[in-house]
Scaffold this active site. Structure first.
Site, mmCIF file in Angstrom:
data_model
loop_
_atom_site.group_PDB
_atom_site.id
_atom_site.type_symbol
_atom_site.label_atom_id
_atom_site.label_comp_id
_atom_site.label_asym_id
_atom_site.label_seq_id
_atom_site.Cartn_x
_atom_site.Cartn_y
_atom_site.Cartn_z
ATOM 1 N N GLU A 129 4.171 13.527 -4.385
ATOM 2 C CA GLU A 129 3.420 13.437 -3.125
ATOM 3 C C GLU A 129 4.094 14.328 -2.076
ATOM 4 O OE1 GLU A 129 3.606 9.791 -0.747
ATOM 5 O OE2 GLU A 129 1.445 9.923 -0.443
ATOM 6 N N GLU A 177 0.884 -1.172 0.000
ATOM 7 C CA GLU A 177 0.000 0.000 0.000
ATOM 8 C C GLU A 177 0.917 1.215 0.000
ATOM 9 O OE1 GLU A 177 -3.044 -0.709 -0.248
ATOM 10 O OE2 GLU A 177 -3.616 -2.392 1.014
ATOM 11 N N CYS A 212 -2.694 9.085 2.923
ATOM 12 C CA CYS A 212 -2.321 8.507 1.618
ATOM 13 C C CYS A 212 -3.381 8.790 0.568
ATOM 14 C CB CYS A 212 -2.106 7.009 1.754
ATOM 15 S SG CYS A 212 -3.519 6.137 2.428
#
Ligand code: NAD
Length: 498
Positions: free
Chosen positions: A390, A258, A292
């Site tokens: 990110e 993940e 996330c």
């Protein structure tokens, strides 16, 4: 603004191996900081190869010799429900410790503690409802699936919502009868040490749950390379995922990844714009933006763009930043000075790439600690770094579009593919966009509310494999096919020619 120190902090953070709290074999420790002051408030045991070896051996013993893998699902389910009860009973304490260690606002940390309990309850229920395939070839054969736990599961977790993300892996791993070694994130090891007491009180046998604190490059790396740990469930950065992937390859381990995200929230002019505003502001500033699935790129149809950007900037300026333990706080302190520097670095990059319409500085009156104003950049070009990379903080990039095709191209134009949020009242457009957007999870006219039965995971650089519901059960088990003949065996007769 410093936080009040929680009562009864432990004097140090230890590993938990084979039912006992222990220091590292070589006595090594690392510093843990409070994010509102960046002062070291505790030392944590720094796990090395030797500590991972001990934890893996204990977990292996508990798997091969212990009762846990052989218990009936109902018996394990009862233990898991007791774990959920115990988490609920101490949710406020858990939230207090989590807030102290991570800088997350207390109301949001409390929500995460309750979600952790829910994860255990969910897998406790799922495991007793588990059914497996059986196939019949009439008059000839019956075939069934024999589902078995894999052994010792290595669980490696990040710092953004530590306890909740640990529960997300611990609950299915234990429900299916595995034993575990958990390596929590080194920025935030405090709440993980509560698991030991919770599991013991719930009746989890010694050796089933093992915890080794430490740095990724040492403790994490040793776990990934341990030959007696056949599967690794990892949540963290995409770059770390690549390293772990390569390191696990020689051992052919089962991997669940993940990873990071840069998710789009697409606002069409026909949407309920007030609802879209609420959700997109919450979507990137909740959990300090350290989320996330944050909708960190907001794509807005040009006819409503200026109006939306104005309203968004206004909301961002009014977000309450401050002491994470204050229930009025909406954005707290970022987790660690290293991460804070990274986020501020992106804010500076953004100032050269786009139009800053809110934030961009340290908030007035918060001179110490990792505080940053909620920051909004508009007119962000798709090639900008703040569009592509990110940031994992309270920083959002807003970009206009003119058509469905352009919106899709922008949404898909990054290496990540974790989540997407689509705001429109046109049914056909919503479903067509969902079909074409490169994201593991899509929310239509909704913020991030997840049914635990649904698959969780990303595509592209956001992950590999899916957990959630039965997919977690699949990851943590082997499915053995058993074939039974109902007739006399008719095998070709080799070796009968003489
Ligand atoms: P990270 O990758 O730096 O660390 C995650 C964990 O991996 C930590 O426990 C760390 O110690 C360990 N680690 C680091 N190097 C390792 C190595 N070489 N071998 C083994 N273990 C190693 O991530 P982070 O900064 O803690 O977390 C933030 C990231 O996590 C963001 O990218 C975020 O998007 C992602 N994340 C993803 C999800 C998801 O479900 N997709 C959820 C939460 C966070």
């Amino acid at each position: 603004m410093p936080q009040p120190t929680p009562d009864h902090l432990p004097d140090r953070i230890q590993h938990f191996i084979d039912g006992a709290f222990v220091d590292s074999v070589d006595g090594a420790t690392f510093d843990v900081l409070n994010p509102t002051t960046n002062e070291v408030y505790i030392q944590a045991a720094s796990g090395q190869q030797a500590d991972i070896d001990l934890a893996a051996a204990a977990a292996r013993r508990a798997f091969t010799e212990g009762p846990w893998p052989k218990l009936l699902p109902r018996a394990r389910s009862r233990v898991l429900h007791r774990i959920a009860d115990l988490i609920e009973e101490q949710d406020e304490r858990l939230a207090e410790l989590e807030t102290w260690d991570t800088g997350l606002p207390i109301t949001q940390a409390l929500g995460q503690a309750r979600r952790a309990a829910e994860n255990f309850r969910f897998f406790a229920d799922l495991i007793v409802a588990q059914r497996d395939d059986t196939y019949k070839v009439p008059g000839r054969q019956v075939n069934y699936v024999n589902r078995k736990p894999k052994g010792v599961a290595g669980l490696i977790t990040p710092w953004n919502t530590p306890f909740m993300l640990e529960s997300w892996k611990l609950a299915p791993a234990l429900a299916t009868g595995n034993t575990v070694v958990l390596k929590p994130a080194e920025f935030t090891p405090l709440s993980a040490s509560l698991w030991a007491g919770i599991f013991r009180a719930a009746g989890v046998p010694d050796g089933v749950f093992n915890l080794v604190n430490g740095l990724g490059e040492t403790a994490g790396d040793a776990l990934v390379k341990h030959p007696d740990v056949p599967l690794i469930s990892f949540t963290g950065e995409s770059r770390t995922g690549q390293v772990i992937f390569a390191n696990a390859a020689p051992y052919l381990k089962g991997l669940s990844m993940e990873l990071g995200g840069k998710s789009p929230a697409v606002v069409f002019a026909d949407a309920d714009l007030e609802a879209a505003l609420d959700a997109t502001v919450f979507g990137v500033f909740s959990l300090n933006g350290e989320r996330c699935t944050a909708g960190s790129r907001v794509l807005v149809e040009r006819s409503v763009y200026e109006e939306f950007v104005g309203a968004y900037a206004e909301r961002a300026r009014n977000v309450v930043v401050g002491d994470p333990s204050d229930p009025a706080t909406e954005v707290g302190a970022l987790v660690h000075p290293e991460h804070y520097e990274k986020v501020l670095g992106y804010v500076e990059i953004g100032k050269g790439e786009a139009r800053l319409v809110a934030g961009g500085e340290r908030p007035a009156g918060l001179e110490d600690g990792n505080y940053v104003q909620p920051t909004v950049f508009a007119d962000v070009k798709p090639e900008a770094r703040i569009f592509q990379e990110e940031i994992f903080g309270p920083v959002v990039a807003i970009t206009p579009f003119d058509s469905d095709e352009e919106a899709l191209e922008l949404a898909n134009g990054v290496k990540y593919g974790l989540a997407a949020y689509i705001w429109t009242n046109d049914l056909r457009r919503a479903h067509t966009f969902a079909q074409n957007v490169e994201a593991g999870m899509v929310w239509l006219n909704s913020n991030n509310v997840r049914d635990l039965r649904t698959p969780f995971g990303g595509v592209k650089a956001s992950g590999l494999g899916h957990e959630g519901g039965y997919r977690s059960i699949d990851f943590y088990t082997d499915q053995q096919a058993v074939h039974i003949s109902l007739t006399d065996a008719h095998s070709p007769r080799f070796g009968t020619s003489k």
